[in-house]
Design an enzyme around this catalytic site. Structure first.
Site, short mmCIF file in Angstrom:
data_model
loop_
_atom_site.label_atom_id
_atom_site.label_comp_id
_atom_site.label_asym_id
_atom_site.label_seq_id
_atom_site.Cartn_x
_atom_site.Cartn_y
_atom_site.Cartn_z
N ASP A 162 0.67 -1.14 0.16
CA ASP A 162 -0.09 0.09 0.10
C ASP A 162 0.84 1.21 -0.03
O ASP A 162 2.14 1.13 0.20
CB ASP A 162 -0.83 -0.01 1.33
CG ASP A 162 -1.64 1.13 1.51
OD1 ASP A 162 -2.27 1.79 0.62
OD2 ASP A 162 -1.54 1.76 2.54
N ASP A 182 -0.33 5.22 0.97
CA ASP A 182 -0.93 6.17 2.03
C ASP A 182 -0.71 5.52 3.31
O ASP A 182 -1.63 4.65 3.46
CB ASP A 182 -1.96 6.83 1.51
CG ASP A 182 -1.96 7.53 0.31
OD1 ASP A 182 -1.02 8.55 0.28
OD2 ASP A 182 -2.69 7.18 -0.91
N GLU A 190 -1.41 11.09 4.97
CA GLU A 190 -2.53 11.46 5.12
C GLU A 190 -2.57 12.96 5.70
O GLU A 190 -3.14 13.86 5.19
CB GLU A 190 -3.49 10.65 5.81
CG GLU A 190 -3.57 9.35 4.83
CD GLU A 190 -4.57 9.53 3.72
OE1 GLU A 190 -4.94 10.59 3.33
OE2 GLU A 190 -4.71 8.41 2.78
C1 XBP Z 1 -5.51 5.85 0.37
C2 XBP Z 1 -6.66 6.77 -0.07
C3 XBP Z 1 -6.46 7.93 -1.04
C4 XBP Z 1 -5.67 9.13 -0.47
C5 XBP Z 1 -6.23 10.26 -1.36
O1 XBP Z 1 -5.94 4.65 0.79
O2 XBP Z 1 -7.96 6.83 0.50
O3 XBP Z 1 -7.65 8.44 -1.37
O4 XBP Z 1 -6.42 9.66 0.89
O5 XBP Z 1 -5.74 9.79 -2.76
P1 XBP Z 1 -5.24 3.47 0.80
P2 XBP Z 1 -6.46 10.53 -3.81
O6 XBP Z 1 -3.70 3.50 1.76
O7 XBP Z 1 -5.65 2.32 1.42
O8 XBP Z 1 -4.77 3.14 -0.81
O9 XBP Z 1 -7.03 12.00 -3.32
O10 XBP Z 1 -5.62 10.66 -4.99
O11 XBP Z 1 -7.69 9.38 -4.06
MG MG Z 2 -3.15 2.96 3.31
#
Ligand code: XBP
Ligand code: MG
Length: 255
Positions: A10, A12, A19
């Site tokens: 993953d 983020d 975040e």
């Molecule tokens: C990450 C997300 C993404 C980011 C923002 O979740 O939910 O939406 O917060 O990215 P994970 P975008 O780590 O579970 O993949 O604004 O580009 O969608």
């Molecule tokens: Mg994540």
């Protein structure tokens, strides 16, 4: 028993703590550039993170926190445009080097590549965000060791749906049993396990520390480095001080 062949990461919250000081800041900046008096504070953003995907998150915000705001006639287009600006701001923040990799991330990626494990990314975030992050961490475009990058809208259903993992597995021609997933959130854990990946390592962060990780093989505060060992929350490091390739192979063998 199937041998371990690949690590699927993953982005983020897992590769980096993007975040609170990255995506949240970028959303707020796009809102103010658009003349909107919306502000996502740290606490509210934690609630909004229940919904993965930035466009989906804006829509959820309107429904949950701002129902009185008068919607434009083409809301989808409005959100897509706002989100495009947000992505530009996020990429700039990454390029400024404001967000470092989490502890142990680069070490484990290097170790895994040296050990012949294949590497992929499965994330809901926009592909340009991943490119900017990888360029920041590994140098100029394409120098990183990931053979497949599964990101954003390539699948219609974002995590917790399994689709982004299934897409990555298909591109790599791998069975889920041959992989370990590394995640930071409940939604990420659900996505990986429902794609059939039964060995999932969770590295907690400030937003996900109190989520339900039932079904994860290992929950740690971080992957860890020699001077900064991993702290186990659930599962076993089996004598290791950090999450490394040897301990992942042992974990995979018993999961
Ligand atoms: C990450 C997300 C993404 C980011 C923002 O979740 O939910 O939406 O917060 O990215 P994970 P975008 O780590 O579970 O993949 O604004 O580009 O969608
Ligand atoms: Mg994540």
């Amino acid at each position: 028993m199937t041998n371990l062949e690949a690590l699927i990461w993953d982005v983020d919250g897992t590769l980096a703590d993007t975040e609170r000081d990255g995506h949240r800041v970028a959303f707020n900046s796009a809102f103010s550039q658009a003349g909107l008096e919306w502000h996502w504070d740290v606490e509210m953003y934690g609630q909004l993170l229940k919904v993965t995907g930035g466009k989906e998150r804006i829509r959820y915000y309107l429904y949950r926190f701002n129902p009185a705001w008068e919607r434009p006639s083409d809301l989808d287009r409005f959100i897509a445009e706002l989100h495009r600006h947000k992505s530009e701001v996020f990429v700039s923040l990454m390029k400024e080097g404001r967000i470092p990799p989490r502890s142990g991330v680069i070490r484990l990626i290097d170790e895994a590549a040296a050990a012949g494990l294949r590497l992929a990314i499965a994330t809901t975030t926009t592909p340009a965000n991943v490119d900017a992050l990888l360029e920041q961490f590994f140098g100029r475009a394409g120098k990183h060791p990931f053979e497949v990058i599964a990101a954003g809208d390539v699948v219609p259903a974002k995590k917790p749906a399994p689709d982004i993992y299934l897409w990555a597995l298909e591109k790599m021609g791998l069975k889920p049993e041959a992989c370990v997933a590394i995640e930071d959130s409940h939604n990420g854990l659900l996505a990986a396990t429902s794609a059939g990946i039964s060995t999932v390592v969770i590295t907690l962060n400030g937003y996900t520390a109190n989520e339900d990780f039932t079904g994860a093989s290992l929950v740690v505060d971080q992957l860890g480095d020699s001077e900064n060992p991993a702290c186990v929350v659930a599962g076993e490091l089996n004598g290791a001080a950090v999450v490394d390739v040897g301990m992942l192979r042992r974990l995979h063998a018993v999961s």
